[in-house]
Design a protein around this motif. Structure first.
Motif, PDB file in Angstrom:
ATOM      1  N   ALA A 204     119.303 117.080  34.538  1.00 22.27           N
ATOM      2  CA  ALA A 204     119.058 118.046  35.723  1.00 22.27           C
ATOM      3  C   ALA A 204     118.224 117.602  36.646  1.00 22.27           C
ATOM      4  CB  ALA A 204     118.887 119.322  35.051  1.00 22.27           C
TER       5      ALA A 204
ATOM      6  N   THR B 210     115.558 114.103  32.142  1.00 20.95           N
ATOM      7  CA  THR B 210     116.568 114.962  31.807  1.00 20.95           C
ATOM      8  C   THR B 210     117.710 114.996  32.815  1.00 20.95           C
ATOM      9  OG1 THR B 210     115.590 116.952  32.846  1.00 20.95           O
ATOM     10  CG2 THR B 210     115.275 116.752  30.524  1.00 20.95           C
TER      11      THR B 210
ATOM     12  N   GLY C 128     114.324 127.391  29.161  1.00 20.99           N
ATOM     13  CA  GLY C 128     115.575 126.690  29.838  1.00 20.99           C
ATOM     14  C   GLY C 128     115.199 125.919  31.065  1.00 20.99           C
ATOM     15  N   LEU C 129     114.546 126.554  32.056  1.00 23.13           N
ATOM     16  CA  LEU C 129     114.104 126.003  33.188  1.00 23.13           C
ATOM     17  C   LEU C 129     113.036 124.904  33.118  1.00 23.13           C
ATOM     18  CD1 LEU C 129     114.061 128.938  35.529  1.00 23.13           C
ATOM     19  CD2 LEU C 129     115.798 127.257  35.621  1.00 23.13           C
TER      20      LEU C 129
ATOM     21  N   ALA D 166     115.296 121.979  31.568  1.00 21.89           N
ATOM     22  CA  ALA D 166     115.964 121.239  32.566  1.00 21.89           C
ATOM     23  C   ALA D 166     115.296 120.488  33.550  1.00 21.89           C
ATOM     24  CB  ALA D 166     116.916 122.421  33.310  1.00 21.89           C
ATOM     25  N   THR D 167     114.087 120.962  33.891  1.00 18.87           N
ATOM     26  CA  THR D 167     113.562 120.119  35.032  1.00 18.87           C
ATOM     27  C   THR D 167     112.426 119.159  34.543  1.00 18.87           C
ATOM     28  OG1 THR D 167     111.747 122.092  35.136  1.00 18.87           O
ATOM     29  CG2 THR D 167     113.673 122.081  36.732  1.00 18.87           C
TER      30      THR D 167
END
Length: 61
Positions: A58, A56, A47-48, A51-52
């Motif tokens: 985030a 995206t 997930g990290l 997300a990074t």
């Protein structure tokens, strides 16, 4: 020794193996907890990374 003695021996061994396969395997709670924790941290890591990733929501400042 009778030439067909191998057949009853094979049947006996097959019955033993089938009984062993049918028997429920006990799961040790500690081992199950370890697997759940490892899977959880792997999902967090994925997930990290998602997300990074550039592009995206985030990752946009």
């Amino acid at each position: 020794m009778h030439p067909d003695i191998h057949l009853p021996l094979h049947h006996a061994r097959a019955a033993e193996l089938e009984a062993e396969a049918q028997a429920p395997r006990p799961v040790r709670p500690r081992q199950a907890h370890h697997l759940r924790a490892r899977l959880g941290w792997t999902l967090v890591e994925v997930g990290l990374r998602l997300a990074t990733r550039p592009g995206t929501a985030a990752a946009v400042p």
